[in-house]
Design a protein around this motif. Sequence first.
Motif: not given
Length: 266
Positions: A163-172
């Motif tokens: 939440q809030g930090f989906n841009h320019r990141t990847a989730g593993i």
Amino acid sequence: MRVRRSPGTRRAVAARTPRGVRIALACVPGLAAVVGLVLCADGIGHGRAVPPHPVAARPVTLHTAVRPHIVPRSAWLDPLTRHAQPPPRYDDKVVAVFVHHTDSPNGYACADAPRIIRYLYAGQTGARDWDDIGYNFLVDRCGTVYEGRAGGVDRPVTGAHTQGFNHRTAGIAAIGTFTAGAEVPSAMTRAIAAVAAWKLGLADVDPRATARLVSSNSLSRYASGTTARLPALAGHKDGYMTSCPGAALYLELPFVREEAARLQGR
């Protein structure tokens, strides 16, 4: 015996001598003047500096890592489960990775991982009404890496994982529950490090560094529009009020960062 020069010789020598030197030599009699002319002819006292040889720019060293083997979506998403969804969204690059756990049972056979991911997809796109599974990648207890969200594993796909930090990141996401006291398989942490090293390496990001991320949602730990400095390889709880990825897995993140940096050749 004094040597006399003809007017023509004197004019020729003067023409080859810089004006400043001619003025100085006018005050130096006899042999000293001849020595001075020889020194000028050898290049000492030239008014113009010799231009330096051009120096080639040193190539920039990018700290990349080998892409690990990634099982495609087709291995877990069957036609009966798949539903229509909008086109994927993209950012310009990935500068941070968030690690999660799926909060599902740990005692599964690794051959069952595709089925587990399919259930996660059905829950997130069903009860939660998301357009796709939120994680970009999932890793099972045996270290197998699966493609999660659609859009291409090589591209900076905008996820729905933090939440809030989906841009320019990847989730593993680590498949399982890794609260305090849980065993975190070594194969899993090494696989997470391999994915993080590769994804962050595409933008030459050190997994041990911090990243500047702008919050897009005040439901996160930071008000919308706030620039936060977070670990480049962070746990979900660093950006959102949650216990994810579990205390046991969170304690493994320092090792994951160092291993990812090593895989990048740092």
